[in-house]
Design a protein around this motif. Structure first.
Motif, PDB file in Angstrom:
ATOM      1  N   VAL A 158       0.846  -1.197   0.000  1.00  0.00           N
ATOM      2  CA  VAL A 158       0.000   0.000   0.000  1.00  0.00           C
ATOM      3  C   VAL A 158       0.884   1.250   0.000  1.00  0.00           C
ATOM      4  O   VAL A 158       0.642   2.204  -0.748  1.00  0.00           O
ATOM      5  CB  VAL A 158      -0.946   0.007   1.217  1.00  0.00           C
ATOM      6  N   GLY A 159       1.912   1.242   0.828  1.00  0.00           N
ATOM      7  CA  GLY A 159       2.798   2.394   0.917  1.00  0.00           C
ATOM      8  C   GLY A 159       3.513   2.692  -0.378  1.00  0.00           C
ATOM      9  O   GLY A 159       3.816   3.855  -0.685  1.00  0.00           O
ATOM     10  N   ARG A 160       3.782   1.671  -1.179  1.00  0.00           N
ATOM     11  CA  ARG A 160       4.441   1.857  -2.475  1.00  0.00           C
ATOM     12  C   ARG A 160       3.447   2.214  -3.579  1.00  0.00           C
ATOM     13  O   ARG A 160       3.843   2.430  -4.727  1.00  0.00           O
ATOM     14  CB  ARG A 160       5.201   0.591  -2.864  1.00  0.00           C
ATOM     15  N   GLY A 161       2.157   2.232  -3.254  1.00  0.00           N
ATOM     16  CA  GLY A 161       1.148   2.597  -4.235  1.00  0.00           C
ATOM     17  C   GLY A 161       0.708   1.464  -5.132  1.00  0.00           C
ATOM     18  O   GLY A 161       0.007   1.679  -6.125  1.00  0.00           O
ATOM     19  N   GLU A 162       1.075   0.232  -4.787  1.00  0.00           N
ATOM     20  CA  GLU A 162       0.719  -0.912  -5.612  1.00  0.00           C
ATOM     21  C   GLU A 162      -0.698  -1.407  -5.338  1.00  0.00           C
ATOM     22  O   GLU A 162      -1.265  -2.159  -6.141  1.00  0.00           O
ATOM     23  CB  GLU A 162       1.727  -2.039  -5.406  1.00  0.00           C
ATOM     24  N   HIS A 163      -1.247  -1.038  -4.181  1.00  0.00           N
ATOM     25  CA  HIS A 163      -2.624  -1.387  -3.832  1.00  0.00           C
ATOM     26  C   HIS A 163      -3.279  -0.201  -3.143  1.00  0.00           C
ATOM     27  O   HIS A 163      -2.596   0.649  -2.558  1.00  0.00           O
ATOM     28  CB  HIS A 163      -2.665  -2.615  -2.913  1.00  0.00           C
ATOM     29  N   SER A 164      -4.591  -0.162  -3.193  1.00  0.00           N
ATOM     30  CA  SER A 164      -5.340   0.919  -2.552  1.00  0.00           C
ATOM     31  C   SER A 164      -5.383   0.720  -1.042  1.00  0.00           C
ATOM     32  O   SER A 164      -5.091  -0.372  -0.531  1.00  0.00           O
ATOM     33  CB  SER A 164      -6.764   0.953  -3.097  1.00  0.00           C
ATOM     34  N   GLU A 165      -5.778   1.763  -0.333  1.00  0.00           N
ATOM     35  CA  GLU A 165      -5.882   1.678   1.124  1.00  0.00           C
ATOM     36  C   GLU A 165      -6.949   0.667   1.546  1.00  0.00           C
ATOM     37  O   GLU A 165      -6.839   0.054   2.617  1.00  0.00           O
ATOM     38  CB  GLU A 165      -6.203   3.056   1.698  1.00  0.00           C
ATOM     39  N   SER A 166      -7.964   0.468   0.729  1.00  0.00           N
ATOM     40  CA  SER A 166      -9.041  -0.468   1.083  1.00  0.00           C
ATOM     41  C   SER A 166      -8.622  -1.935   0.943  1.00  0.00           C
ATOM     42  O   SER A 166      -9.304  -2.829   1.437  1.00  0.00           O
ATOM     43  CB  SER A 166     -10.266  -0.207   0.206  1.00  0.00           C
TER      44      SER A 166
END
Length: 264
Positions: free
Chosen positions: A209-217
Motif C-alpha cells: 500500500v505504501g508503495r502505491g501498488e494497492h489501494s488503502e481499502s
C-alpha cells in the motif's frame, strides 16, 4: 524478570533441545542462554516461562519471564549475576518477586511490537540489524489509514503463516499506528495475542500500500477474504522488536509492561 536481547545471532527464543543437553549445532536460542545464566546463579536447574516466543532474528526490549528460584536471593543478585553469565547480546534489565498465581504468558492482557523500516535509496550500514530496508518511497499516511481496518476482533487468517500452531485465527487488535520519523517508517501494533508471523505479514501487505501498488481499502479486503496466498510477503525479521507484554497494575511490574488504562 525483564530481558532485553538482540536476536540476530539466535534461532529464536524457544529452546530447541531437551533441558540439560547441548544445543543443536549453530542454533543457539535465547531461552537456553537465559536458563543457563539463571541456573548458575541458583546453583541448580532453572526453567523459565516467557510471555511470548520470538522467531529467529527478532529482537526484544522487554521480554518477560517467570521462574521459581531458591529463596533468599535479592532481585539485584539475579539481575547482576545472570547478566554476568549472558552473552553481550542479552541482558537482564529488572527482576521483581511475584506471587505464585502470576504467569508470564497467561497473566498478560496484551503484547506490543514495533517494526522499523529505513526508507531511503541506499541500504543501512549503522543499525542494520534493527531495520528493514525499502528503497522505494513509502506513503506512511496511506499505510496508517489502511491499517485501521485491522483494529478490533477478527479472523486474521490472511496474515497467518501455514506453520502457525494456534488453535484458532481470531485475535483482538487493540491499536496499530504507522508513523514516519525522517527516513524511518515505524509500525507499532498491540493486540491481545499474535499469530505466527502475524506482524511481519501485516507489514508486508502495508508496504504494498505504501508503495502505491494497492489501494488503502485492500488491507480490509484481505482481512475479509482470509486468504494468505493473496496477501503481501512476509517482511524480514530484522526490523521487528518485541516491546513486551502488558499486565494489569495489580502485579506491580515496571510501568513499561503495565497495561495502559485506555487499552481494552
Amino acid at each position: 524478570m525483564g530481558i532485553e536481547y538482540d536476536g540476530s545471532e539466535f534461532s529464536g527464543w524457544q529452546r530447541l533441545n531437551k533441558r540439560g543437553t547441548p544445543e543443536r549445532r549453530h542454533e543457539p536460542t535465547v531461552q537456553a542462554a537465559v536458563e543457563g545464566a539463571l541456573s548458575f546463579v541458583a546453583g541448580g536447574p532453572v526453567d523459565v516461562v516467557c510471555a511470548g516466543r520470538t522467531d529467529a532474528g527478532v529482537h526484544a526490549s522487554a521480554q518477560v519471564v517467570h521462574f521459581d528460584g531458591p529463596a533468599g536471593r535479592e532481585p539485584r543478585s539475579w539481575v547482576l549475576g545472570a547478566s554476568s553469565r549472558l552473552p553481550p547480546s542479552v541482558c537482564v534489565r529488572w527482576c521483581v518477586p511475584v506471587t505464585d498465581d502470576f504467569h508470564a504468558r497467561f497473566s498478560a492482557r496484551a503484547r506490543r511490537y514495533r517494526y522499523s523500516i529505513l526508507n531511503r535509496p541506499v541500504r543501512p550500514a549503522l543499525q542494520r540489524q534493527y531495520l528493514s530496508w525499502e528503497r522505494r518511497a513509502l506513503d506512511a499516511g496511506a499505510m496508517h489509514r489502511a491499517a485501521q481496518a485491522l483494529v478490533g476482533e477478527h479472523d486474521f487468517s490472511a496474515f497467518r503463516t501455514v506453520h502457525c500452531q494456534a488453535p484458532h485465527p481470531r485475535r483482538q487488535l487493540h491499536e496499530i499506528r504507522v508513523i514516519r520519523d525522517g527516513e524511518v517508517v515505524a509500525v507499532e501494533v498491540q493486540a491481545n495475542a499474535f499469530l505466527h508471523h502475524m506482524v511481519r505479514n501485516i507489514v508486508g501487505s502495508l508496504l504494498l500500500v505504501g508503495r502505491g501498488e494497492h489501494s488503502e481499502s485492500w488491507v480490509g479486503e484481505l482481512l475479509a477474504g482470509r486468504d494468505r496466498t493473496v496477501a503481501g510477503p512476509t517482511a524480514p525479521s530484522a526490523g521487528l522488536v518485541f516491546l513486551g507484554p502488558r499486565y494489569p497494575a495489580q502485579w506491580g511490574l515496571p510501568v513499561e509492561v503495565e497495561l495502559a488504562e485506555a487499552a481494552p
